[in-house]
Design a protein around this motif. Structure first.
Motif, PDB file in Angstrom:
ATOM      1  N   TYR A 175      -1.317   3.170  -5.034  1.00  0.00           N
ATOM      2  CA  TYR A 175      -0.436   2.507  -6.013  1.00  0.00           C
ATOM      3  C   TYR A 175      -0.539   0.991  -5.894  1.00  0.00           C
ATOM      4  N   LEU A 176      -0.465   0.472  -4.664  1.00  0.00           N
ATOM      5  CA  LEU A 176      -0.541  -0.973  -4.462  1.00  0.00           C
ATOM      6  C   LEU A 176      -1.906  -1.523  -4.882  1.00  0.00           C
ATOM      7  N   SER A 177      -2.953  -0.762  -4.589  1.00  0.00           N
ATOM      8  CA  SER A 177      -4.291  -1.195  -4.957  1.00  0.00           C
ATOM      9  C   SER A 177      -4.435  -1.283  -6.472  1.00  0.00           C
ATOM     10  N   SER A 178      -3.924  -0.281  -7.177  1.00  0.00           N
ATOM     11  CA  SER A 178      -4.005  -0.284  -8.637  1.00  0.00           C
ATOM     12  C   SER A 178      -3.175  -1.408  -9.245  1.00  0.00           C
ATOM     13  N   GLU A 179      -2.082  -1.766  -8.572  1.00  0.00           N
ATOM     14  CA  GLU A 179      -1.224  -2.839  -9.052  1.00  0.00           C
ATOM     15  C   GLU A 179      -1.768  -4.215  -8.688  1.00  0.00           C
ATOM     16  N   GLY A 180      -2.768  -4.242  -7.801  1.00  0.00           N
ATOM     17  CA  GLY A 180      -3.274  -5.521  -7.329  1.00  0.00           C
ATOM     18  C   GLY A 180      -2.269  -6.257  -6.454  1.00  0.00           C
ATOM     19  N   GLN A 181      -1.410  -5.486  -5.807  1.00  0.00           N
ATOM     20  CA  GLN A 181      -0.344  -6.062  -4.978  1.00  0.00           C
ATOM     21  C   GLN A 181      -0.778  -6.075  -3.507  1.00  0.00           C
ATOM     22  N   ASP A 182      -0.781  -7.269  -2.911  1.00  0.00           N
ATOM     23  CA  ASP A 182      -1.163  -7.360  -1.507  1.00  0.00           C
ATOM     24  C   ASP A 182       0.030  -7.139  -0.597  1.00  0.00           C
ATOM     25  N   TYR A 183      -0.229  -7.051   0.701  1.00  0.00           N
ATOM     26  CA  TYR A 183       0.798  -6.808   1.716  1.00  0.00           C
ATOM     27  C   TYR A 183       0.231  -7.255   3.050  1.00  0.00           C
ATOM     28  N   VAL A 184       1.053  -7.259   4.084  1.00  0.00           N
ATOM     29  CA  VAL A 184       0.585  -7.637   5.412  1.00  0.00           C
ATOM     30  C   VAL A 184       0.483  -6.380   6.276  1.00  0.00           C
ATOM     31  N   THR A 185      -0.303  -6.468   7.325  1.00  0.00           N
ATOM     32  CA  THR A 185      -0.476  -5.341   8.244  1.00  0.00           C
ATOM     33  C   THR A 185       0.020  -5.735   9.621  1.00  0.00           C
ATOM     34  N   ASP A 186       0.904  -4.915  10.175  1.00  0.00           N
ATOM     35  CA  ASP A 186       1.424  -5.120  11.526  1.00  0.00           C
ATOM     36  C   ASP A 186       0.375  -4.606  12.515  1.00  0.00           C
ATOM     37  N   SER A 187      -0.185  -5.504  13.313  1.00  0.00           N
ATOM     38  CA  SER A 187      -1.264  -5.115  14.229  1.00  0.00           C
ATOM     39  C   SER A 187      -0.814  -4.091  15.255  1.00  0.00           C
ATOM     40  N   THR A 188       0.462  -4.059  15.565  1.00  0.00           N
ATOM     41  CA  THR A 188       0.939  -3.109  16.584  1.00  0.00           C
ATOM     42  C   THR A 188       0.875  -1.683  16.076  1.00  0.00           C
ATOM     43  N   ASN A 189       0.817  -1.500  14.748  1.00  0.00           N
ATOM     44  CA  ASN A 189       0.694  -0.146  14.202  1.00  0.00           C
ATOM     45  C   ASN A 189      -0.689   0.444  14.433  1.00  0.00           C
TER      46      ASN A 189
END
Length: 462
Positions: A175-189
């Motif tokens: 969904y986010l990819s299709s929307e072109g919406q970025d986000y951050v990634t928590d490295s601890t995950n």
């Protein structure tokens, strides 16, 4: 699944479980990660009024500040109000002697609840999804669980709302990819150094090799167990209601008759249903059931179990639960050197003297006694072991404890029982029950008479 179907699917889930209403205001827990960004975006598209809240726990150095800045930028772009909170998580964990993970959870939810109250918001939306549900159920199994653990997270639990439980992580990312919406990634995950990450990165992929439908089957099981829990809880509540003898919100006390509880096919399940909301653990519950059963066949001591907030008491016929602060509440003796009005907090005692005839009064709150038999000072105090008196109308002494048991007074009330003594520490009155026979007003003659009245804090002096 197209983006429109994805959003509509979540909207249907919200309506199906009555999670939100279009007129309410809701907070969205925004970390900056994919799940919470998707939640924020979907709720905006569905037309709900939302405000975001971001917690900076200062655990990952510059990465924590990066996440905060991302949330600021995202909310500004989407015109969503943002609430920020900063926590010294490590210090909180040290002071409370808990893990970093537990400290972050406590701080986060305490802040959410407080902000929710301050804003009069209808709830806090969090981004737990179907994959999180699978991990939660597995963690519960590893730790040992019952029906509640197999049900997993609920779509709504008090003020916490989970609109994304109906979709999985892959669907969210698509969904986010299709929307072109970025986000951050928590490295601890991405590091398998905590239980949930071990499940996510190592164990679940292996289980999917055994059965590719593993996650789907777990989710189907949670739905089935929800139906089982609903049916069982209806039956348990019916039995509990029949057994409930007293519910006193003022004194934070509830009493159950033991017989119907022990007659249930699984008393331990019933005890768990009644007492787990009060914080008693399974080990304590098993001890309680064993003690209660023993009481039916032999004379054993009254049993007490305590936790930080509550006390459970089992006697021969009753299970009693009372708030710890009520159970432990002290009472300093009230010294009364002469007739008059004496007050302390929410309790008062009035002693009046009369000459001549006065109608004899004996009630739960007032008595008349022979003043010539009384030696001042009088003292109002709690009963203690070994206290005995001669109940009015009787000849011999009786232990106060035995008298109260015979009168079927519950354990906590017996513990808090007040007595009135004179200067010889001789019991004049078992307050609320009987006077001592030695202080009664004789029919012959007209002795000086004292009235003693226990009055509450709302009493107005006459």
């Amino acid at each position: 699944m197209s983006n429109k179907k994805f959003v509509d699917f979540i909207g249907d889930f919200i309506r199906q479980h009555n999670l939100m209403n279009v007129d309410g205001c809701y907070l969205v827990a925004l970390s900056g990660g994919a799940d919470s960004v998707a939640l924020l975006t979907v709720l905006l598209e569905l037309g709900y009024k939302i405000e975001a809240v971001h917690c900076n726990f200062h655990l990952r150095g510059e990465e924590s500040n990066r996440d905060e800045q991302f949330c600021k930028t995202l909310c500004a772009k989407k015109n969503v109000p943002l609430h920020l909170a900063h926590f010294d998580t490590k210090e909180y964990a040290r002071l409370h002697k808990i893990s970093i993970e537990m400290a972050a959870r406590d701080l986060r939810y305490h802040y959410f609840n407080q902000l929710c109250r301050d804003m009069k918001a209808q709830g806090v939306c969090v981004a737990h999804h179907a994959d999180d549900q699978v991990e939660t159920v597995l963690l519960n199994l590893i730790r040992g669980t019952g029906i509640d653990g197999l049900v997993g997270m609920q779509p709504k639990n008090s003020s916490i709302i989970r609109p994304l439980l109906c979709v999985n992580r892959l669907q969210i990312l698509n969904y986010l990819s299709s929307e072109g919406q970025d986000y951050v990634t928590d490295s601890t995950n991405l590091v398998d150094d905590v239980q949930r990450n071990v499940l996510r990165l190592d164990i679940i992929p292996q289980l999917e090799k055994v059965n590719s439908a593993f996650k789907r089957n777990i989710l189907r099981m949670t739905d089935n167990m929800q139906e089982v829990r609903t049916a069982v809880n209806i039956q348990l509540e019916s039995v509990a209601k029949q057994a409930r003898a007293c519910f006193d919100e003022v004194d934070s006390k509830i009493i159950y008759q033991l017989h119907p509880l022990l007659a249930y096919p699984s008393p331990l399940v019933l005890f768990h249903y009644i007492l787990s909301p009060y914080g008693f653990n399974r080990s304590q519950l098993k001890e309680m059931v064993t003690h209660a059963v023993a009481f039916q066949h032999a004379s054993v001591e009254t049993g007490l179990w305590k936790n930080d907030k509550y006390v459970a008491i089992i006697s021969k016929t009753q299970l009693e639960v009372v708030a710890r602060q009520v159970f432990d509440m002290p009472f300093e003796p009230l010294l009364m050197p002469e007739p008059g009005l004496y007050r302390r907090d929410d309790l008062a005692c009035r002693i009046k003297e009369f000459d001549g005839e006065l109608k004899v009064v004996r009630s739960a709150s007032m008595i008349t006694i022979n003043a010539d038999k009384v030696v001042f000072p009088m003292v109002l105090r709690r009963v203690k072991a070994g206290d005995k008196f001669i109940p009015y109308g009787m000849k011999g002494h009786k232990l106060v404890g035995d008298y109260l048991k015979d009168a079927h007074v519950d354990f906590v009330a017996r513990k808090h029982q007040l007595i009135l003594t004179d200067g010889k520490d001789q019991i004049i009155w078992l307050v609320g029950h009987r006077i001592d026979d030695r202080y009664k007003i004789e029919k012959e003659g007209t002795p000086r008479v004292l009235t003693v009245e226990i009055i509450n804090s709302n009493h107005q002096d006459s």
